[in-house]
Design a protein around this motif. Structure first.
Motif, PDB file in Angstrom:
ATOM      1  N   UNK A  32      38.134  12.590  13.157  1.00  0.00           N
ATOM      2  CA  UNK A  32      37.797  11.224  13.523  1.00  0.00           C
ATOM      3  C   UNK A  32      38.990  10.310  13.239  1.00  0.00           C
ATOM      4  N   UNK A  33      39.029   9.140  13.881  1.00  0.00           N
ATOM      5  CA  UNK A  33      40.063   8.172  13.526  1.00  0.00           C
ATOM      6  C   UNK A  33      40.013   7.863  12.026  1.00  0.00           C
ATOM      7  N   UNK A  34      41.176   7.711  11.420  1.00  0.00           N
ATOM      8  CA  UNK A  34      41.347   7.422   9.998  1.00  0.00           C
ATOM      9  C   UNK A  34      40.925   8.585   9.105  1.00  0.00           C
ATOM     10  N   UNK A  35      40.896   9.810   9.666  1.00  0.00           N
ATOM     11  CA  UNK A  35      40.518  10.978   8.873  1.00  0.00           C
ATOM     12  C   UNK A  35      41.685  11.517   8.049  1.00  0.00           C
ATOM     13  N   UNK A  36      42.913  11.107   8.363  1.00  0.00           N
ATOM     14  CA  UNK A  36      44.062  11.539   7.575  1.00  0.00           C
ATOM     15  C   UNK A  36      45.023  12.465   8.299  1.00  0.00           C
ATOM     16  N   UNK A  37      44.847  12.637   9.597  1.00  0.00           N
ATOM     17  CA  UNK A  37      45.761  13.525  10.346  1.00  0.00           C
ATOM     18  C   UNK A  37      47.207  13.055  10.241  1.00  0.00           C
ATOM     19  N   UNK A  38      47.437  11.779  10.481  1.00  0.00           N
ATOM     20  CA  UNK A  38      48.799  11.239  10.429  1.00  0.00           C
ATOM     21  C   UNK A  38      49.361  11.334   9.017  1.00  0.00           C
ATOM     22  N   UNK A  39      48.535  11.071   8.011  1.00  0.00           N
ATOM     23  CA  UNK A  39      48.984  11.190   6.627  1.00  0.00           C
ATOM     24  C   UNK A  39      49.390  12.626   6.315  1.00  0.00           C
ATOM     25  N   UNK A  40      48.609  13.584   6.778  1.00  0.00           N
ATOM     26  CA  UNK A  40      48.931  14.996   6.568  1.00  0.00           C
ATOM     27  C   UNK A  40      50.275  15.349   7.201  1.00  0.00           C
ATOM     28  N   UNK A  41      50.469  14.977   8.447  1.00  0.00           N
ATOM     29  CA  UNK A  41      51.719  15.277   9.146  1.00  0.00           C
ATOM     30  C   UNK A  41      52.884  14.551   8.481  1.00  0.00           C
TER      31      UNK A  41
END
Length: 163
Positions: free
Chosen positions: A23-32
């Motif tokens: 979902x949006x704001x789930x942390x995908x970008x933070x993980x990458x």
């Protein structure tokens, strides 16, 4: 990941190829972004990003370790040429945990490489420092040496197609 962006403390143990979905704001970008801090040789050439530090900030009287933002990556099944180049940084790794192998389980261990991005932020002066180190030695590698050795670890940025 510890105290990195939206993650207070997270451990991921992917195997093979991985696709980050959610979902949006789930942390995908933070993980990458965390992986990029560890694996991209240019990640410590610029100023540290204060947004990488998890909020709320630790209390002023917190232990020194509580101030650190960390992203650690363990790599196993390295190409022979990479393993040879980084031989002095390799260590026995428990493939089930990604951590250094316990001497009692050395028979199940494999040779691997641990890299850790660390960021220390001082809220009082609003200054930060960041570096990548090899936890086996515990020493900060000089920026040029760290970048050169990280270049030998093949990582592909799918957004740009660069290795």
């Amino acid at each position: 990941m510890r105290r990195f962006r939206g993650f207070v403390d997270a451990v991921l143990r992917p195997e093979g190829h991985v696709v980050a979905v959610g979902e949006p704001r789930a942390g995908r970008t933070d993980l990458i972004s965390g992986l990029r801090r560890v694996l991209d040789p240019r990640s410590t050439s610029a100023r540290p990003d204060p947004l990488d530090v998890h909020r709320p900030l630790p209390a002023p009287d917190a232990d020194d370790g509580d101030e650190l933002t960390e992203v650690e990556v363990t790599l196993i099944e390295l190409d022979d040429a990479v393993a040879q180049e980084l031989d002095d940084r390799l260590e026995l790794i428990d493939p089930a945990t990604g951590l250094p192998a316990d001497e009692t389980r050395a028979d199940d261990a494999v040779m691997g490489l641990r890299l850790c991005y660390r960021l220390r932020f001082d809220p009082a002066s609003e200054t930060a420092e960041h570096w990548v180190e090899y936890p086996k030695t515990g020493l900060r590698a000089p920026r040029a040496a760290a970048a050169a050795s990280r270049r030998s670890v093949p990582a592909l940025d799918l957004r740009t197609g660069r290795q």
